[in-house]
Motif scaffolding. Structure first.
Motif, PDB file in Angstrom:
ATOM      1  N   GLU A   1       0.838  -1.205   0.000  1.00 40.49           N
ATOM      2  CA  GLU A   1       0.000   0.000   0.000  1.00 40.49           C
ATOM      3  C   GLU A   1       0.870   1.252   0.000  1.00 40.49           C
ATOM      4  OE1 GLU A   1      -2.415  -0.589   3.468  1.00 40.49           O
ATOM      5  OE2 GLU A   1      -3.644  -2.130   2.494  1.00 40.49           O
ATOM      6  N   SER A   2       1.949   1.222   0.742  1.00 36.01           N
ATOM      7  CA  SER A   2       2.867   2.365   0.793  1.00 36.01           C
ATOM      8  C   SER A   2       3.517   2.609  -0.566  1.00 36.01           C
ATOM      9  CB  SER A   2       3.955   2.127   1.841  1.00 36.01           C
ATOM     10  OG  SER A   2       3.412   2.099   3.124  1.00 36.01           O
ATOM     11  N   LEU A   3       3.823   1.523  -1.264  1.00 33.36           N
ATOM     12  CA  LEU A   3       4.436   1.666  -2.583  1.00 33.36           C
ATOM     13  C   LEU A   3       3.540   2.474  -3.519  1.00 33.36           C
ATOM     14  CD1 LEU A   3       5.997  -1.847  -3.265  1.00 33.36           C
ATOM     15  CD2 LEU A   3       7.212   0.313  -2.944  1.00 33.36           C
ATOM     16  N   GLY A   4       2.257   2.187  -3.483  1.00 34.49           N
ATOM     17  CA  GLY A   4       1.324   2.922  -4.337  1.00 34.49           C
ATOM     18  C   GLY A   4       1.344   4.404  -4.018  1.00 34.49           C
ATOM     19  N   GLY A   5       1.347   4.736  -2.732  1.00 34.04           N
ATOM     20  CA  GLY A   5       1.386   6.135  -2.322  1.00 34.04           C
ATOM     21  C   GLY A   5       2.690   6.804  -2.705  1.00 34.04           C
ATOM     22  N   MET A   6       3.793   6.105  -2.525  1.00 32.09           N
ATOM     23  CA  MET A   6       5.098   6.677  -2.886  1.00 32.09           C
ATOM     24  C   MET A   6       5.200   6.906  -4.384  1.00 32.09           C
ATOM     25  SD  MET A   6       7.957   4.946  -0.393  1.00 32.09           S
ATOM     26  CE  MET A   6       7.326   3.273  -0.257  1.00 32.09           C
ATOM     27  N   ARG A   7       4.701   5.965  -5.161  1.00 31.51           N
ATOM     28  CA  ARG A   7       4.760   6.127  -6.622  1.00 31.51           C
ATOM     29  C   ARG A   7       3.911   7.310  -7.071  1.00 31.51           C
ATOM     30  NH1 ARG A   7       4.680  -0.288  -7.176  1.00 31.51           N
ATOM     31  NH2 ARG A   7       6.911  -0.613  -7.439  1.00 31.51           N
ATOM     32  N   GLN A   8       2.764   7.505  -6.446  1.00 31.29           N
ATOM     33  CA  GLN A   8       1.923   8.663  -6.764  1.00 31.29           C
ATOM     34  C   GLN A   8       2.640   9.956  -6.393  1.00 31.29           C
ATOM     35  OE1 GLN A   8      -1.088   8.771  -8.432  1.00 31.29           O
ATOM     36  NE2 GLN A   8      -0.606  10.941  -8.427  1.00 31.29           N
ATOM     37  N   GLU A   9       3.294   9.939  -5.261  1.00 31.01           N
ATOM     38  CA  GLU A   9       4.027  11.118  -4.815  1.00 31.01           C
ATOM     39  C   GLU A   9       5.197  11.426  -5.753  1.00 31.01           C
ATOM     40  OE1 GLU A   9       5.834  12.941  -0.659  1.00 31.01           O
ATOM     41  OE2 GLU A   9       4.830  10.996  -0.643  1.00 31.01           O
ATOM     42  N   ILE A  10       5.855  10.395  -6.259  1.00 29.15           N
ATOM     43  CA  ILE A  10       6.935  10.593  -7.234  1.00 29.15           C
ATOM     44  C   ILE A  10       6.392  11.304  -8.464  1.00 29.15           C
ATOM     45  CG2 ILE A  10       8.459   9.406  -8.879  1.00 29.15           C
ATOM     46  CD1 ILE A  10       8.924   7.304  -6.636  1.00 29.15           C
ATOM     47  N   MET A  11       5.248  10.843  -8.956  1.00 31.09           N
ATOM     48  CA  MET A  11       4.656  11.484 -10.135  1.00 31.09           C
ATOM     49  C   MET A  11       4.304  12.938  -9.850  1.00 31.09           C
ATOM     50  SD  MET A  11       2.360   8.534 -11.996  1.00 31.09           S
ATOM     51  CE  MET A  11       1.385   8.096 -10.561  1.00 31.09           C
ATOM     52  N   ASP A  12       3.732  13.196  -8.668  1.00 30.30           N
ATOM     53  CA  ASP A  12       3.379  14.562  -8.297  1.00 30.30           C
ATOM     54  C   ASP A  12       4.612  15.449  -8.211  1.00 30.30           C
ATOM     55  OD1 ASP A  12       0.749  13.731  -8.133  1.00 30.30           O
ATOM     56  OD2 ASP A  12       0.728  13.636  -5.934  1.00 30.30           O
ATOM     57  N   GLU A  13       5.656  14.954  -7.569  1.00 29.92           N
ATOM     58  CA  GLU A  13       6.888  15.736  -7.419  1.00 29.92           C
ATOM     59  C   GLU A  13       7.540  15.985  -8.771  1.00 29.92           C
ATOM     60  OE1 GLU A  13       8.352  17.290  -4.874  1.00 29.92           O
ATOM     61  OE2 GLU A  13       6.770  16.682  -3.488  1.00 29.92           O
ATOM     62  N   ALA A  14       7.569  14.964  -9.618  1.00 31.11           N
ATOM     63  CA  ALA A  14       8.169  15.131 -10.945  1.00 31.11           C
ATOM     64  C   ALA A  14       7.398  16.183 -11.732  1.00 31.11           C
ATOM     65  CB  ALA A  14       8.190  13.799 -11.690  1.00 31.11           C
ATOM     66  N   ARG A  15       6.090  16.149 -11.627  1.00 32.43           N
ATOM     67  CA  ARG A  15       5.247  17.127 -12.312  1.00 32.43           C
ATOM     68  C   ARG A  15       5.547  18.538 -11.779  1.00 32.43           C
ATOM     69  NH1 ARG A  15       0.469  15.271 -10.798  1.00 32.43           N
ATOM     70  NH2 ARG A  15       0.759  13.395 -11.998  1.00 32.43           N
ATOM     71  N   ASN A  16       5.695  18.674 -10.479  1.00 32.96           N
ATOM     72  CA  ASN A  16       5.980  19.983  -9.876  1.00 32.96           C
ATOM     73  C   ASN A  16       7.364  20.497 -10.247  1.00 32.96           C
ATOM     74  OD1 ASN A  16       3.506  20.250  -8.609  1.00 32.96           O
ATOM     75  ND2 ASN A  16       4.205  19.239  -6.741  1.00 32.96           N
ATOM     76  N   GLN A  17       8.320  19.611 -10.446  1.00 32.79           N
ATOM     77  CA  GLN A  17       9.654  20.033 -10.825  1.00 32.79           C
ATOM     78  C   GLN A  17       9.697  20.582 -12.243  1.00 32.79           C
ATOM     79  OE1 GLN A  17      12.465  16.869 -10.157  1.00 32.79           O
ATOM     80  NE2 GLN A  17      12.469  17.183  -7.934  1.00 32.79           N
ATOM     81  N   LYS A  18       8.801  20.121 -13.098  1.00 40.17           N
ATOM     82  CA  LYS A  18       8.750  20.594 -14.476  1.00 40.17           C
ATOM     83  C   LYS A  18       8.217  22.011 -14.589  1.00 40.17           C
ATOM     84  CE  LYS A  18       8.388  16.069 -16.597  1.00 40.17           C
ATOM     85  NZ  LYS A  18       7.587  15.181 -17.422  1.00 40.17           N
ATOM     86  N   LYS A  19       7.497  22.448 -13.549  1.00 42.42           N
ATOM     87  CA  LYS A  19       6.893  23.792 -13.579  1.00 42.42           C
ATOM     88  C   LYS A  19       7.908  24.877 -13.378  1.00 42.42           C
ATOM     89  CE  LYS A  19       2.344  22.382 -12.007  1.00 42.42           C
ATOM     90  NZ  LYS A  19       1.335  22.526 -11.020  1.00 42.42           N
TER      91      LYS A  19
END
Length: 75
Positions: free
Chosen positions: A57-75
């Protein structure tokens, strides 16, 4: 503010890398637990399985957070 209390700047530049490392460590822990389960008692095996479920369950949350952070870094 006294000398013992300082705020740290919010440096998120390495969040993706740290999260990816956490994902890798969690996966390694799951894999290592499979070896342990082979020699564990039934009670311990149930505890390991429960812990692995939480890890998954934690893996799913971490992977979502990775996507969110990567998206924020592109801004």
């Amino acid at each position: 503010m006294d000398n013992n209390t300082r705020t740290n700047p919010d440096n998120r530049e390495d969040n993706v890398e740290r999260l990816q490392e956490a994902v890798q460590n969690t996966i390694e822990n799951i894999e290592a637990s499979h070896d342990t389960m082979e020699m564990a008692s039934e009670k311990d095996r149930a505890l390991i399985e429960k812990k692995n479920k939480k890890r998954e369950e934690s893996l799913g949350g971490m992977r979502q957070e990775i996507m969110d952070e990567a998206r924020n870094q592109k801004k």
